[in-house]
Scaffold this motif. Sequence first.
Motif, mmCIF file in Angstrom:
data_model
loop_
_atom_site.group_PDB
_atom_site.id
_atom_site.type_symbol
_atom_site.label_atom_id
_atom_site.label_comp_id
_atom_site.label_asym_id
_atom_site.label_seq_id
_atom_site.Cartn_x
_atom_site.Cartn_y
_atom_site.Cartn_z
ATOM 1 N N GLU A 1 0.852 -1.187 0.000
ATOM 2 C CA GLU A 1 0.000 0.000 0.000
ATOM 3 C C GLU A 1 0.886 1.234 0.000
ATOM 4 O O GLU A 1 2.073 1.159 0.322
ATOM 5 C CB GLU A 1 -0.941 -0.005 1.207
ATOM 6 C CG GLU A 1 -0.224 -0.065 2.543
ATOM 7 C CD GLU A 1 -1.167 -0.229 3.714
ATOM 8 O OE1 GLU A 1 -1.544 0.805 4.292
ATOM 9 O OE2 GLU A 1 -1.511 -1.389 4.023
ATOM 10 N N SER A 2 0.319 2.343 -0.353
ATOM 11 C CA SER A 2 1.088 3.584 -0.430
ATOM 12 C C SER A 2 1.689 3.924 0.934
ATOM 13 O O SER A 2 1.014 3.879 1.953
ATOM 14 C CB SER A 2 0.172 4.719 -0.896
ATOM 15 O OG SER A 2 0.907 5.907 -1.005
ATOM 16 N N GLY A 3 2.988 4.224 0.945
ATOM 17 C CA GLY A 3 3.675 4.614 2.168
ATOM 18 C C GLY A 3 4.165 3.472 3.028
ATOM 19 O O GLY A 3 4.755 3.703 4.077
ATOM 20 N N ILE A 4 3.924 2.225 2.604
ATOM 21 C CA ILE A 4 4.355 1.055 3.376
ATOM 22 C C ILE A 4 5.199 0.151 2.487
ATOM 23 O O ILE A 4 4.837 -0.154 1.352
ATOM 24 C CB ILE A 4 3.141 0.242 3.897
ATOM 25 C CG1 ILE A 4 2.253 1.100 4.792
ATOM 26 C CG2 ILE A 4 3.597 -1.031 4.615
ATOM 27 C CD1 ILE A 4 2.870 1.531 6.091
ATOM 28 N N GLY B 1 7.762 10.609 -0.899
ATOM 29 C CA GLY B 1 8.491 9.816 -1.877
ATOM 30 C C GLY B 1 7.855 8.489 -2.205
ATOM 31 O O GLY B 1 7.070 7.954 -1.444
ATOM 32 N N ARG B 2 8.205 7.975 -3.376
ATOM 33 C CA ARG B 2 7.743 6.670 -3.826
ATOM 34 C C ARG B 2 8.949 5.725 -3.806
ATOM 35 O O ARG B 2 9.944 5.979 -4.468
ATOM 36 C CB ARG B 2 7.182 6.775 -5.240
ATOM 37 C CG ARG B 2 6.706 5.468 -5.792
ATOM 38 C CD ARG B 2 6.061 5.677 -7.169
ATOM 39 N NE ARG B 2 5.782 4.401 -7.775
ATOM 40 C CZ ARG B 2 6.580 3.793 -8.643
ATOM 41 N NH1 ARG B 2 7.704 4.350 -9.019
ATOM 42 N NH2 ARG B 2 6.246 2.638 -9.140
ATOM 43 N N ALA B 3 8.846 4.665 -3.055
ATOM 44 C CA ALA B 3 9.951 3.719 -2.915
ATOM 45 C C ALA B 3 10.222 3.018 -4.240
ATOM 46 O O ALA B 3 9.303 2.599 -4.938
ATOM 47 C CB ALA B 3 9.613 2.698 -1.848
ATOM 48 N N ASP B 4 11.512 2.932 -4.595
ATOM 49 C CA ASP B 4 11.894 2.290 -5.844
ATOM 50 C C ASP B 4 12.905 1.166 -5.627
ATOM 51 O O ASP B 4 12.859 0.163 -6.308
ATOM 52 C CB ASP B 4 12.499 3.336 -6.789
ATOM 53 C CG ASP B 4 12.886 2.749 -8.128
ATOM 54 O OD1 ASP B 4 11.969 2.299 -8.848
ATOM 55 O OD2 ASP B 4 14.092 2.717 -8.439
ATOM 56 N N ASP C 1 8.898 -4.167 -5.444
ATOM 57 C CA ASP C 1 7.706 -4.513 -6.218
ATOM 58 C C ASP C 1 6.611 -3.528 -5.831
ATOM 59 O O ASP C 1 6.044 -3.603 -4.750
ATOM 60 C CB ASP C 1 7.312 -5.952 -5.910
ATOM 61 C CG ASP C 1 6.074 -6.395 -6.678
ATOM 62 O OD1 ASP C 1 5.563 -5.622 -7.510
ATOM 63 O OD2 ASP C 1 5.630 -7.537 -6.444
ATOM 64 N N ASN C 2 6.313 -2.599 -6.744
ATOM 65 C CA ASN C 2 5.306 -1.567 -6.479
ATOM 66 C C ASN C 2 3.956 -1.886 -7.107
ATOM 67 O O ASN C 2 3.071 -1.039 -7.119
ATOM 68 C CB ASN C 2 5.786 -0.211 -7.020
ATOM 69 C CG ASN C 2 6.868 0.385 -6.169
ATOM 70 O OD1 ASN C 2 6.716 0.480 -4.976
ATOM 71 N ND2 ASN C 2 7.973 0.753 -6.797
ATOM 72 N N GLU C 3 3.795 -3.070 -7.625
ATOM 73 C CA GLU C 3 2.552 -3.438 -8.301
ATOM 74 C C GLU C 3 1.326 -3.205 -7.437
ATOM 75 O O GLU C 3 0.334 -2.677 -7.884
ATOM 76 C CB GLU C 3 2.600 -4.921 -8.730
ATOM 77 C CG GLU C 3 3.731 -5.259 -9.686
ATOM 78 C CD GLU C 3 3.550 -4.662 -11.067
ATOM 79 O OE1 GLU C 3 2.412 -4.545 -11.524
ATOM 80 O OE2 GLU C 3 4.558 -4.302 -11.689
ATOM 81 N N LYS C 4 1.418 -3.589 -6.191
ATOM 82 C CA LYS C 4 0.262 -3.473 -5.289
ATOM 83 C C LYS C 4 0.083 -2.054 -4.786
ATOM 84 O O LYS C 4 -1.007 -1.661 -4.429
ATOM 85 C CB LYS C 4 0.409 -4.427 -4.111
ATOM 86 C CG LYS C 4 0.437 -5.878 -4.513
ATOM 87 C CD LYS C 4 0.666 -6.751 -3.320
ATOM 88 C CE LYS C 4 0.782 -8.212 -3.763
ATOM 89 N NZ LYS C 4 1.094 -9.091 -2.658
ATOM 90 N N GLY C 5 1.176 -1.281 -4.753
ATOM 91 C CA GLY C 5 1.111 0.061 -4.191
ATOM 92 C C GLY C 5 0.644 1.112 -5.174
ATOM 93 O O GLY C 5 0.418 2.251 -4.822
ATOM 94 N N GLU C 6 0.476 0.743 -6.440
ATOM 95 C CA GLU C 6 0.072 1.756 -7.432
ATOM 96 C C GLU C 6 -1.411 1.751 -7.647
ATOM 97 O O GLU C 6 -2.120 0.859 -7.424
ATOM 98 C CB GLU C 6 0.793 1.470 -8.758
ATOM 99 C CG GLU C 6 2.290 1.684 -8.575
ATOM 100 C CD GLU C 6 3.023 1.544 -9.890
ATOM 101 O OE1 GLU C 6 2.770 2.350 -10.793
ATOM 102 O OE2 GLU C 6 3.816 0.627 -9.997
#
Length: 161
Positions: A52-55, A128-131, A156-161
């Motif tokens: 999720e965003s921020g986690i 910020g967006r973790a990369d 893996d940002n698939e779930k956070g987007e």
Amino acid sequence: MKWISRLSCLVLFTIVFAGCAQQEKNSQNKQTAQDEVTSQPMTIAVSAEQPESGIVEAIVLLKNPNKQDMTVTFPTSQRFELIVKDETGKMLYTFSQEQVFTQAIEKETFKAFETKRYEVRIELPQSGRADQIEASTIRQVEGTPESVMTDRQKIDNEKGE
């Protein structure tokens, strides 16, 4: 004639003594080479996802790659360092700045080929967006290898987007 036989004996003893010394030196070199092969530093691997965003949820694996047990001496209770960066390389999170560790030397034994798993839930700043995530072993003390092992992975940002 006596001096020739005495000289011959002296030369013979010198050659035998030199041969024994060389053989002992070779066996010590072989033993040192075997010790180096069987005493590899602890390895580290990291993976992370952003559910999720921020986690960011990270998994850190510390592994003993040796055939024998390995006792690792740490300068504190910290076992590894984690750094989370955004797409520009800016640091968003540093594990050691967000945690409290006991300031006492600690020993931990890793059995042969044992892997220890650590799970870390990271709350990021909203800006910020973790990369990318980077994990490093902590420099150990008392005769352990001085090299610090590091692993870097994309998050893996698939779930956070």
